[in-house]
Design a protein around this motif. Sequence first.
Motif, PDB file in Angstrom:
ATOM      1  N   GLY A 293      83.133 -10.727 -55.512  1.00  0.00           N
ATOM      2  CA  GLY A 293      81.681 -10.654 -55.464  1.00  0.00           C
ATOM      3  C   GLY A 293      81.185  -9.241 -55.226  1.00  0.00           C
ATOM      4  N   LEU A 294      81.884  -8.513 -54.376  1.00  0.00           N
ATOM      5  CA  LEU A 294      81.505  -7.118 -54.130  1.00  0.00           C
ATOM      6  C   LEU A 294      81.723  -6.266 -55.381  1.00  0.00           C
ATOM      7  CD1 LEU A 294      82.944  -6.617 -50.519  1.00  0.00           C
ATOM      8  CD2 LEU A 294      80.561  -6.997 -51.191  1.00  0.00           C
ATOM      9  N   ARG A 295      82.803  -6.551 -56.124  1.00  0.00           N
ATOM     10  CA  ARG A 295      83.033  -5.822 -57.376  1.00  0.00           C
ATOM     11  C   ARG A 295      81.936  -6.119 -58.380  1.00  0.00           C
ATOM     12  NH1 ARG A 295      88.529  -7.437 -57.072  1.00  0.00           N
ATOM     13  NH2 ARG A 295      88.353  -8.618 -59.017  1.00  0.00           N
ATOM     14  N   LEU A 296      81.541  -7.396 -58.453  1.00  0.00           N
ATOM     15  CA  LEU A 296      80.457  -7.751 -59.360  1.00  0.00           C
ATOM     16  C   LEU A 296      79.167  -7.037 -58.949  1.00  0.00           C
ATOM     17  CD1 LEU A 296      79.235  -9.392 -61.660  1.00  0.00           C
ATOM     18  CD2 LEU A 296      78.974 -11.321 -60.088  1.00  0.00           C
ATOM     19  N   ARG A 297      78.923  -6.982 -57.648  1.00  0.00           N
ATOM     20  CA  ARG A 297      77.711  -6.318 -57.182  1.00  0.00           C
ATOM     21  C   ARG A 297      77.736  -4.834 -57.522  1.00  0.00           C
ATOM     22  NH1 ARG A 297      72.835  -7.826 -54.627  1.00  0.00           N
ATOM     23  NH2 ARG A 297      71.648  -5.915 -54.831  1.00  0.00           N
ATOM     24  N   ARG A 298      78.892  -4.209 -57.390  1.00  0.00           N
ATOM     25  CA  ARG A 298      79.001  -2.789 -57.742  1.00  0.00           C
ATOM     26  C   ARG A 298      78.735  -2.577 -59.229  1.00  0.00           C
ATOM     27  NH1 ARG A 298      83.192  -2.759 -53.704  1.00  0.00           N
ATOM     28  NH2 ARG A 298      84.783  -3.242 -55.274  1.00  0.00           N
TER      29      ARG A 298
ATOM     30  N   ALA B 117      67.002  -9.519 -72.781  1.00  0.00           N
ATOM     31  CA  ALA B 117      68.289  -8.820 -72.717  1.00  0.00           C
ATOM     32  C   ALA B 117      69.217  -9.523 -71.736  1.00  0.00           C
ATOM     33  CB  ALA B 117      68.072  -7.368 -72.297  1.00  0.00           C
ATOM     34  N   MET B 118      70.432  -9.819 -72.205  1.00  0.00           N
ATOM     35  CA  MET B 118      71.359 -10.622 -71.416  1.00  0.00           C
ATOM     36  C   MET B 118      72.786 -10.126 -71.611  1.00  0.00           C
ATOM     37  SD  MET B 118      72.485 -14.589 -72.186  1.00  0.00           S
ATOM     38  CE  MET B 118      73.308 -14.007 -73.680  1.00  0.00           C
ATOM     39  N   THR B 119      73.588 -10.307 -70.569  1.00  0.00           N
ATOM     40  CA  THR B 119      75.033 -10.182 -70.712  1.00  0.00           C
ATOM     41  C   THR B 119      75.664 -11.375 -70.031  1.00  0.00           C
ATOM     42  OG1 THR B 119      76.904  -8.665 -70.533  1.00  0.00           O
ATOM     43  CG2 THR B 119      75.520  -8.902 -68.578  1.00  0.00           C
ATOM     44  N   ARG B 120      76.922 -11.676 -70.394  1.00  0.00           N
ATOM     45  CA  ARG B 120      77.613 -12.852 -69.867  1.00  0.00           C
ATOM     46  C   ARG B 120      78.730 -12.419 -68.937  1.00  0.00           C
ATOM     47  NH1 ARG B 120      77.578 -17.300 -74.724  1.00  0.00           N
ATOM     48  NH2 ARG B 120      78.917 -18.394 -73.228  1.00  0.00           N
ATOM     49  N   ARG B 121      78.947 -13.203 -67.904  1.00  0.00           N
ATOM     50  CA  ARG B 121      80.046 -12.920 -66.977  1.00  0.00           C
ATOM     51  C   ARG B 121      81.364 -12.777 -67.727  1.00  0.00           C
ATOM     52  NH1 ARG B 121      84.088 -11.682 -65.227  1.00  0.00           N
ATOM     53  NH2 ARG B 121      85.299 -12.568 -63.502  1.00  0.00           N
ATOM     54  N   SER B 122      81.587 -13.606 -68.734  1.00  0.00           N
ATOM     55  CA  SER B 122      82.847 -13.579 -69.480  1.00  0.00           C
ATOM     56  C   SER B 122      83.057 -12.261 -70.213  1.00  0.00           C
ATOM     57  CB  SER B 122      82.881 -14.738 -70.480  1.00  0.00           C
ATOM     58  OG  SER B 122      81.760 -14.696 -71.352  1.00  0.00           O
ATOM     59  N   ALA B 123      81.990 -11.496 -70.423  1.00  0.00           N
ATOM     60  CA  ALA B 123      82.120 -10.199 -71.102  1.00  0.00           C
ATOM     61  C   ALA B 123      82.481  -9.086 -70.138  1.00  0.00           C
ATOM     62  CB  ALA B 123      80.814  -9.851 -71.815  1.00  0.00           C
TER      63      ALA B 123
ATOM     64  N   ILE C 247      69.076 -10.595 -67.550  1.00  0.00           N
ATOM     65  CA  ILE C 247      69.750 -11.820 -67.100  1.00  0.00           C
ATOM     66  C   ILE C 247      71.265 -11.649 -67.221  1.00  0.00           C
ATOM     67  CG2 ILE C 247      70.102 -14.286 -67.506  1.00  0.00           C
ATOM     68  CD1 ILE C 247      67.285 -14.457 -68.584  1.00  0.00           C
ATOM     69  N   LEU C 248      71.973 -11.968 -66.156  1.00  0.00           N
ATOM     70  CA  LEU C 248      73.427 -12.097 -66.183  1.00  0.00           C
ATOM     71  C   LEU C 248      73.736 -13.592 -66.171  1.00  0.00           C
ATOM     72  CD1 LEU C 248      76.351 -11.110 -65.979  1.00  0.00           C
ATOM     73  CD2 LEU C 248      76.040 -10.916 -63.504  1.00  0.00           C
ATOM     74  N   LEU C 249      74.351 -14.073 -67.240  1.00  0.00           N
ATOM     75  CA  LEU C 249      74.671 -15.494 -67.356  1.00  0.00           C
ATOM     76  C   LEU C 249      76.042 -15.754 -66.758  1.00  0.00           C
ATOM     77  CD1 LEU C 249      73.953 -18.325 -68.436  1.00  0.00           C
ATOM     78  CD2 LEU C 249      75.048 -17.667 -70.599  1.00  0.00           C
ATOM     79  N   GLY C 250      76.087 -16.574 -65.718  1.00  0.00           N
ATOM     80  CA  GLY C 250      77.356 -16.906 -65.068  1.00  0.00           C
ATOM     81  C   GLY C 250      78.070 -18.008 -65.823  1.00  0.00           C
ATOM     82  N   ASP C 251      78.809 -17.636 -66.848  1.00  0.00           N
ATOM     83  CA  ASP C 251      79.476 -18.626 -67.712  1.00  0.00           C
ATOM     84  C   ASP C 251      80.952 -18.736 -67.347  1.00  0.00           C
ATOM     85  OD1 ASP C 251      80.145 -16.094 -68.613  1.00  0.00           O
ATOM     86  OD2 ASP C 251      80.138 -16.644 -70.740  1.00  0.00           O
ATOM     87  N   SER C 252      81.229 -19.014 -66.100  1.00  0.00           N
ATOM     88  CA  SER C 252      82.623 -19.158 -65.657  1.00  0.00           C
ATOM     89  C   SER C 252      82.702 -20.291 -64.650  1.00  0.00           C
ATOM     90  CB  SER C 252      83.133 -17.856 -65.027  1.00  0.00           C
ATOM     91  OG  SER C 252      82.400 -17.552 -63.844  1.00  0.00           O
ATOM     92  N   MET C 253      83.908 -20.814 -64.471  1.00  0.00           N
ATOM     93  CA  MET C 253      84.143 -21.884 -63.512  1.00  0.00           C
ATOM     94  C   MET C 253      84.908 -21.336 -62.313  1.00  0.00           C
ATOM     95  SD  MET C 253      82.850 -24.734 -64.589  1.00  0.00           S
ATOM     96  CE  MET C 253      83.751 -25.925 -63.600  1.00  0.00           C
TER      97      MET C 253
ATOM     98  N   GLU D 132      83.911 -19.687 -59.670  1.00  0.00           N
ATOM     99  CA  GLU D 132      83.530 -18.394 -59.120  1.00  0.00           C
ATOM    100  C   GLU D 132      82.187 -18.455 -58.374  1.00  0.00           C
ATOM    101  OE1 GLU D 132      85.754 -15.047 -61.747  1.00  0.00           O
ATOM    102  OE2 GLU D 132      83.823 -15.709 -62.544  1.00  0.00           O
ATOM    103  N   MET D 133      81.793 -19.628 -57.920  1.00  0.00           N
ATOM    104  CA  MET D 133      80.484 -19.757 -57.284  1.00  0.00           C
ATOM    105  C   MET D 133      80.375 -18.894 -56.035  1.00  0.00           C
ATOM    106  SD  MET D 133      77.586 -21.099 -57.928  1.00  0.00           S
ATOM    107  CE  MET D 133      77.814 -22.536 -58.975  1.00  0.00           C
ATOM    108  N   PHE D 134      81.425 -18.866 -55.216  1.00  0.00           N
ATOM    109  CA  PHE D 134      81.381 -18.013 -54.031  1.00  0.00           C
ATOM    110  C   PHE D 134      81.233 -16.542 -54.427  1.00  0.00           C
ATOM    111  CE2 PHE D 134      83.242 -21.500 -51.388  1.00  0.00           C
ATOM    112  CZ  PHE D 134      82.329 -21.419 -50.339  1.00  0.00           C
ATOM    113  N   MET D 135      81.860 -16.144 -55.518  1.00  0.00           N
ATOM    114  CA  MET D 135      81.723 -14.769 -55.991  1.00  0.00           C
ATOM    115  C   MET D 135      80.273 -14.477 -56.348  1.00  0.00           C
ATOM    116  SD  MET D 135      83.189 -12.988 -59.468  1.00  0.00           S
ATOM    117  CE  MET D 135      81.928 -13.822 -60.457  1.00  0.00           C
ATOM    118  N   TYR D 136      79.631 -15.411 -57.054  1.00  0.00           N
ATOM    119  CA  TYR D 136      78.232 -15.209 -57.423  1.00  0.00           C
ATOM    120  C   TYR D 136      77.336 -15.122 -56.191  1.00  0.00           C
ATOM    121  CZ  TYR D 136      79.573 -16.392 -62.244  1.00  0.00           C
ATOM    122  OH  TYR D 136      80.141 -16.409 -63.487  1.00  0.00           O
ATOM    123  N   TYR D 137      77.568 -16.010 -55.217  1.00  0.00           N
ATOM    124  CA  TYR D 137      76.752 -15.961 -54.004  1.00  0.00           C
ATOM    125  C   TYR D 137      76.934 -14.634 -53.271  1.00  0.00           C
ATOM    126  CZ  TYR D 137      75.467 -20.912 -54.285  1.00  0.00           C
ATOM    127  OH  TYR D 137      74.936 -22.111 -54.669  1.00  0.00           O
ATOM    128  N   ALA D 138      78.173 -14.137 -53.241  1.00  0.00           N
ATOM    129  CA  ALA D 138      78.425 -12.868 -52.554  1.00  0.00           C
ATOM    130  C   ALA D 138      77.728 -11.703 -53.239  1.00  0.00           C
ATOM    131  CB  ALA D 138      79.934 -12.608 -52.488  1.00  0.00           C
TER     132      ALA D 138
END
Length: 429
Positions: free
Chosen positions: A224-229, A286-292, A307-313, A315-321
């Motif tokens: 989650g911290l990596r995603l935030r960065r 304008a959008m990007t997908r988590r899978s990208a 918009i960042l589309l969370g299209d993964s299974m 990883e909910m805790f990662m998204y919340y973080a």
Amino acid sequence: MRLLYSILWWLILPLALFRLYWRGRKEPGYRHHIAERLGFYPPVPAASQRIWVHAVSVGETRAAEPLVKALMTRFPASDILLTHMTPAGRATGEELFCAEKQAGRLIQAYLPYDTNTMMRRIIEHYRPCMCILLETEIWPNLIRQCVRHHVPLALVNARLSERSLKKGMKLRSIMQEAANGFSVVAAQTQTDANRLAQFGSTHIAVTGSVKFDITPPPGTLEKGLRLRRSIGNRPVLMCASTRDGEEIQILDAIEELAGNALLLLVPRHPQRFDDVARMIENRGIAMTRRSALGNMSQCTVSSDVRILLGDSMGEMFMYYAACDLAFIGGSLEKLGGQNLIEACAVGKPVLVGPHTFNFEAITADAITDNAAIRIHSAHEMMQQANALLLDDIRRQDMGECARAFAQRQHGATRRTLELLAPLIDDTGP
């Protein structure tokens, strides 16, 4: 009534099988393991003691995690049969219990359709010493066959909304027979216990929700911290577990989200990821997908992306973080809401819509404890989000209240295990 219920299952069986094939167009997992849906299973090694836990889909499977691991610790000679009804639930189980499966401590399978014949097959094949159902899973013929085969039954983390109670009362004779089959019921709240008692359930205890005992998987918060960065310093509003009909409302209101804030949109069902992506693209947003983003080590979410589309299974805790605050879906439409506990456990302020009857007591308590705010439309959600994103002190205070709220609810798994252990001990080798 139960005989008519059983006959109806046989009559609709061809339609049920066709529905699996049809749903398999978007989610191929529905076309796998079809024989298991009919009660035919591959050979399994004999076990001195096998505990059967049924978790229908993703939410129930995640809720079952602390209980399953507690059962394995308490009964080291036992293995677990974990059944599901959805491919997403099964995939979640594979992720959560990978090590236990490799060690031969856990087997996964689909629950068959609720006919006496098919339920008898699964019981005689796996020979469980006990069956544990989660939340609202009450299958009359499963319960009947467990009683006939002297398999103790428990309903744990049990909840029953007022709406479900009214529906159940229309089939009162079936529900009463099913309720009488449970050796013990562990309810989430006293309100749930009172409603379950109206069906004739006895031996009811209030244990709380085991979902509060869920801990983030190792490494998830770091992801989650990596995603935030990769997002940068932009404020992030997460819309979690959104359902059909809600994304349209959110997209209609997105222009009201202040400044350069990013909307992290995570649909609840994976088969809808592509549909939601097309919905966003058709609006020219304008959008990007988590899978990208891959492992996010060198990826950056462009400042132009709205918009960042969370299209993964999984990883909910990662998204919340990675977010600053979270709206919990299933609550703008009349769907009863989803679990807000994971967001609270990570210390995030929560927004919920008007329809939270599936989690009414927990939601009301969270609002009282300043962990959550109720909104009544997507437009009001954006207004509240803007206010919180612009007020660091208030947002951080709410986040700390959310974390404290989640921590105060711990202990349901221990209390539930105390109810189950005597029943399992009585059936032990």
